[in-house]
Design an enzyme around this catalytic site. Structure first.
Site, PDB file in Angstrom:
ATOM      1  N   THR A  90      35.299 -36.372  28.191  1.00 16.87           N
ATOM      2  CA  THR A  90      34.182 -35.812  27.470  1.00 16.87           C
ATOM      3  C   THR A  90      32.931 -35.527  28.431  1.00 16.87           C
ATOM      4  O   THR A  90      31.664 -35.196  27.986  1.00 16.87           O
ATOM      5  CB  THR A  90      33.665 -37.131  26.541  1.00 16.87           C
ATOM      6  OG1 THR A  90      33.157 -38.220  27.476  1.00 16.87           O
ATOM      7  CG2 THR A  90      34.583 -37.512  25.681  1.00 16.87           C
TER       8      THR A  90
ATOM      9  N   ARG B 161      34.723 -43.759  29.150  1.00 21.83           N
ATOM     10  CA  ARG B 161      34.126 -44.909  29.183  1.00 21.83           C
ATOM     11  C   ARG B 161      33.718 -45.500  27.644  1.00 21.83           C
ATOM     12  O   ARG B 161      33.712 -46.591  27.287  1.00 21.83           O
ATOM     13  CB  ARG B 161      33.080 -45.369  30.050  1.00 21.83           C
ATOM     14  CG  ARG B 161      33.008 -45.253  31.635  1.00 21.83           C
ATOM     15  CD  ARG B 161      32.037 -45.843  32.145  1.00 21.83           C
ATOM     16  NE  ARG B 161      31.184 -44.418  32.439  1.00 21.83           N
ATOM     17  CZ  ARG B 161      29.969 -44.110  33.042  1.00 21.83           C
ATOM     18  NH1 ARG B 161      29.282 -45.333  33.424  1.00 21.83           N
ATOM     19  NH2 ARG B 161      29.248 -43.242  32.827  1.00 21.83           N
ATOM     20  N   ARG B 162      33.687 -44.546  27.053  1.00 18.81           N
ATOM     21  CA  ARG B 162      33.201 -44.674  25.254  1.00 18.81           C
ATOM     22  C   ARG B 162      34.056 -43.661  24.462  1.00 18.81           C
ATOM     23  O   ARG B 162      34.761 -42.897  25.027  1.00 18.81           O
ATOM     24  CB  ARG B 162      31.569 -43.979  25.328  1.00 18.81           C
ATOM     25  CG  ARG B 162      30.752 -44.950  26.253  1.00 18.81           C
ATOM     26  CD  ARG B 162      29.327 -44.504  26.171  1.00 18.81           C
ATOM     27  NE  ARG B 162      29.102 -43.165  26.986  1.00 18.81           N
ATOM     28  CZ  ARG B 162      28.255 -42.552  27.231  1.00 18.81           C
ATOM     29  NH1 ARG B 162      27.134 -42.582  26.390  1.00 18.81           N
ATOM     30  NH2 ARG B 162      28.121 -41.566  27.813  1.00 18.81           N
TER      31      ARG B 162
ATOM     32  N   ASP C 218      36.991 -48.824  31.457  1.00 18.24           N
ATOM     33  CA  ASP C 218      36.111 -48.520  32.366  1.00 18.24           C
ATOM     34  C   ASP C 218      36.717 -48.657  33.654  1.00 18.24           C
ATOM     35  O   ASP C 218      37.442 -49.688  34.088  1.00 18.24           O
ATOM     36  CB  ASP C 218      35.213 -49.772  32.573  1.00 18.24           C
ATOM     37  CG  ASP C 218      34.126 -49.815  33.492  1.00 18.24           C
ATOM     38  OD1 ASP C 218      34.109 -48.777  34.476  1.00 18.24           O
ATOM     39  OD2 ASP C 218      33.111 -50.850  33.554  1.00 18.24           O
TER      40      ASP C 218
ATOM     41  N   GLN D  58      37.915 -32.851  41.304  1.00 23.91           N
ATOM     42  CA  GLN D  58      36.966 -31.905  41.317  1.00 23.91           C
ATOM     43  C   GLN D  58      35.441 -32.518  42.071  1.00 23.91           C
ATOM     44  O   GLN D  58      35.144 -33.565  42.121  1.00 23.91           O
ATOM     45  CB  GLN D  58      36.206 -31.920  39.822  1.00 23.91           C
ATOM     46  CG  GLN D  58      35.090 -30.918  39.421  1.00 23.91           C
ATOM     47  CD  GLN D  58      34.920 -30.492  38.050  1.00 23.91           C
ATOM     48  OE1 GLN D  58      35.801 -30.235  37.489  1.00 23.91           O
ATOM     49  NE2 GLN D  58      33.648 -30.900  37.488  1.00 23.91           N
TER      50      GLN D  58
ATOM     51  N   LYS E 297      28.226 -29.545  47.364  1.00 24.93           N
ATOM     52  CA  LYS E 297      27.478 -30.658  48.401  1.00 24.93           C
ATOM     53  C   LYS E 297      28.388 -30.908  49.610  1.00 24.93           C
ATOM     54  O   LYS E 297      28.067 -31.391  50.533  1.00 24.93           O
ATOM     55  CB  LYS E 297      27.540 -31.881  47.372  1.00 24.93           C
ATOM     56  CG  LYS E 297      26.467 -32.954  48.364  1.00 24.93           C
ATOM     57  CD  LYS E 297      26.105 -34.069  47.271  1.00 24.93           C
ATOM     58  CE  LYS E 297      27.429 -35.201  47.217  1.00 24.93           C
ATOM     59  NZ  LYS E 297      26.791 -36.332  46.719  1.00 24.93           N
TER      60      LYS E 297
ATOM     61  N   TYR F  59      32.402 -37.020  48.636  1.00 29.67           N
ATOM     62  CA  TYR F  59      33.478 -35.973  48.179  1.00 29.67           C
ATOM     63  C   TYR F  59      34.503 -36.117  49.685  1.00 29.67           C
ATOM     64  O   TYR F  59      35.881 -35.814  49.083  1.00 29.67           O
ATOM     65  CB  TYR F  59      32.964 -34.464  48.419  1.00 29.67           C
ATOM     66  CG  TYR F  59      32.148 -34.108  47.090  1.00 29.67           C
ATOM     67  CD1 TYR F  59      32.047 -34.992  45.989  1.00 29.67           C
ATOM     68  CD2 TYR F  59      31.164 -33.008  46.935  1.00 29.67           C
ATOM     69  CE1 TYR F  59      31.234 -34.547  44.922  1.00 29.67           C
ATOM     70  CE2 TYR F  59      30.361 -32.792  46.236  1.00 29.67           C
ATOM     71  CZ  TYR F  59      30.539 -33.415  44.907  1.00 29.67           C
ATOM     72  OH  TYR F  59      29.796 -33.009  43.831  1.00 29.67           O
TER      73      TYR F  59
ATOM     74  N   ILE G 272      26.886 -25.852  37.542  1.00 27.75           N
ATOM     75  CA  ILE G 272      27.929 -25.825  36.266  1.00 27.75           C
ATOM     76  C   ILE G 272      27.275 -25.696  35.290  1.00 27.75           C
ATOM     77  O   ILE G 272      26.276 -26.001  34.773  1.00 27.75           O
ATOM     78  CB  ILE G 272      28.791 -27.237  36.361  1.00 27.75           C
ATOM     79  CG1 ILE G 272      29.543 -27.547  37.556  1.00 27.75           C
ATOM     80  CG2 ILE G 272      29.505 -27.284  35.246  1.00 27.75           C
ATOM     81  CD1 ILE G 272      30.377 -28.875  37.640  1.00 27.75           C
TER      82      ILE G 272
END
Length: 375
Positions: free
Chosen positions: A17, A45-46, A64, A128, A132, A167, A191
């Site tokens: 999501t 998580r939701r 989680d 992904q 950075k 990363y 993004i």
């Protein structure tokens, strides 16, 4: 390569999501998707928000990833099915060492279930990350003041910088499982896309800022420096990024490689600000020396205003602090170098996805309105 058919490819999208998850689920659910038809599991998580079409997923799993027991309990039921893991999840903490700990823990908990299962079917992991990789921990309160980034355009063969970076940790962790599985790394730029569950979705953050300006009758001022206003930058459309994830997941030559992912063009914020001003129906103003301001601080006082905007326009219920991290946007608006990545490697390996950045912004703005996330 001869692709297998009829659900021989089963995807698990971690972070479905947020970030690229919505676009990736949409791409994988299409009948003509490369490697398809896919069976697609999504997790977060939701529970799924109301704007997310449940038809894009075979099943949504809520757990989680920081909790090893919860992760095992939820994923062990499907671990024998999953052939491809798409890792899009990210959590941010106050400093980079904490980022390393939390994000490595999540990935380790998930891979521990999928790989150690006696009936494991896992073949490939897409991971992904972002630019950075070439700049260092730009949001770390101490290290950000010491960084010496690579000179752009950024390319994948550049050596790692001598700073802690989550990363790097995630790349090394996934690579440690080869040759049992293969992997690919996807380094996105700024993004843009549609989601309420991505703290670093620049599109949504700027859309919310514009909505506040419109609501209060204020000009839509650029919250960065003259350098970034006038110099080149690039961005990554959610759709292009999702397309690259899928391509790398089923293409042999892309295995165990890292790829930049941008739209393939460049823009100046001066030009993009005009596009956004038109799209969000706010007053455009040129950058003026001496009128710089801190958007993070400014928006931190606009929570109640956003609540009014949501109520007035019948929008999907969000809180301003939940839909964006303006501290993450601040460095991008104040870079002292051109934020541009090379897409040569992707093209050489056979990925040709692209988007017109100005058209991309207009398209996603319309999508956010259709989803009732912005007015």
């Amino acid at each position: 390569m001869e692709l297998q058919t009829r659900h021989n490819f089963v995807a698990l999208i971690i972070g479905v999501t947020g970030m690229t998850g919505f676009s990736l689920a949409d791409a994988l659910s299409r009948p003509g998707c490369l490697g398809g038809p896919w069976k697609v599991y999504g997790s977060a998580r939701r529970p799924l928000p109301s704007w997310f079409p449940p038809s894009l997923l075979h099943h949504h799993i809520t757990f989680d990833a920081l909790d090893a027991d919860d992760t095992c309990a939820k994923l062990s039921l499907i671990s024998h099915e999953i052939t491809h893991l798409f890792w899009l999840s990210v959590q941010f903490r106050d400093d980079e060492e904490s980022n390393i700990t939390v994000n490595r823990t999540m990935l380790a908990n998930v891979l521990n279930v999928l790989i150690t299962s006696p009936s494991s079917s896992l073949r490939h992991v897409t991971l992904q990350t972002g630019t950075k990789h070439y700049m260092g921990p730009i949001n770390d309160p101490v290290l950000s003041k010491q960084l010496a980034p690579h000179e752009p355009p950024f390319h994948e063969s550049m050596p790692r910088l001598p700073y802690p970076n989550f990363y790097y940790e995630l790349e090394d962790f996934v690579a440690s499982y080869t040759p049992s599985i293969t992997y690919s790394v996807h380094r996105s730029s700024i993004i843009v896309g549609a989601s309420t569950r991505s703290e670093i979705n620049a599109m949504l953050m700027l859309a919310a800022y514009a909505a506040v300006c419109c609501h209060e009758g204020l000009p839509f001022r650029y919250p960065g420096s003259r350098y970034t206003w006038e110099h080149f930058c690039d961005m990554t459309d959610f759709g292009v990024l999702a397309e690259q994830h899928v391509w790398a997941a089923v293409t042999d030559v892309a295995k165990n490689e890292a790829f930049n992912c941008t739209n393939g063009d460049v823009f100046t914020w001066k030009r993009m600000w005009k596009v956004m001003s038109e799209e969000f129906d706010v007053e455009y103003v040129e950058y003026k020396e001496g009128e710089e301001f801190d958007l993070e601080e400014w928006m931190s006082k606009k929570g109640e205003v956003w609540d009014e905007i949501v109520e007035k326009n019948g929008l999907y219920k969000t809180k301003l602090e939940e839909i964006g991290c303006y501290a993450a946007l601040k460095p991008a608006a104040n870079f002292t170098f051109q934020h541009v990545s090379s897409m040569n490697k992707s093209k050489e390996y056979g990925f040709f996805g692209y988007a017109d950045s100005c058209k991309s912004v207009r398209m996603w703005a319309n999508k956010l309105r259709q989803m009732k996330i912005i007015p």
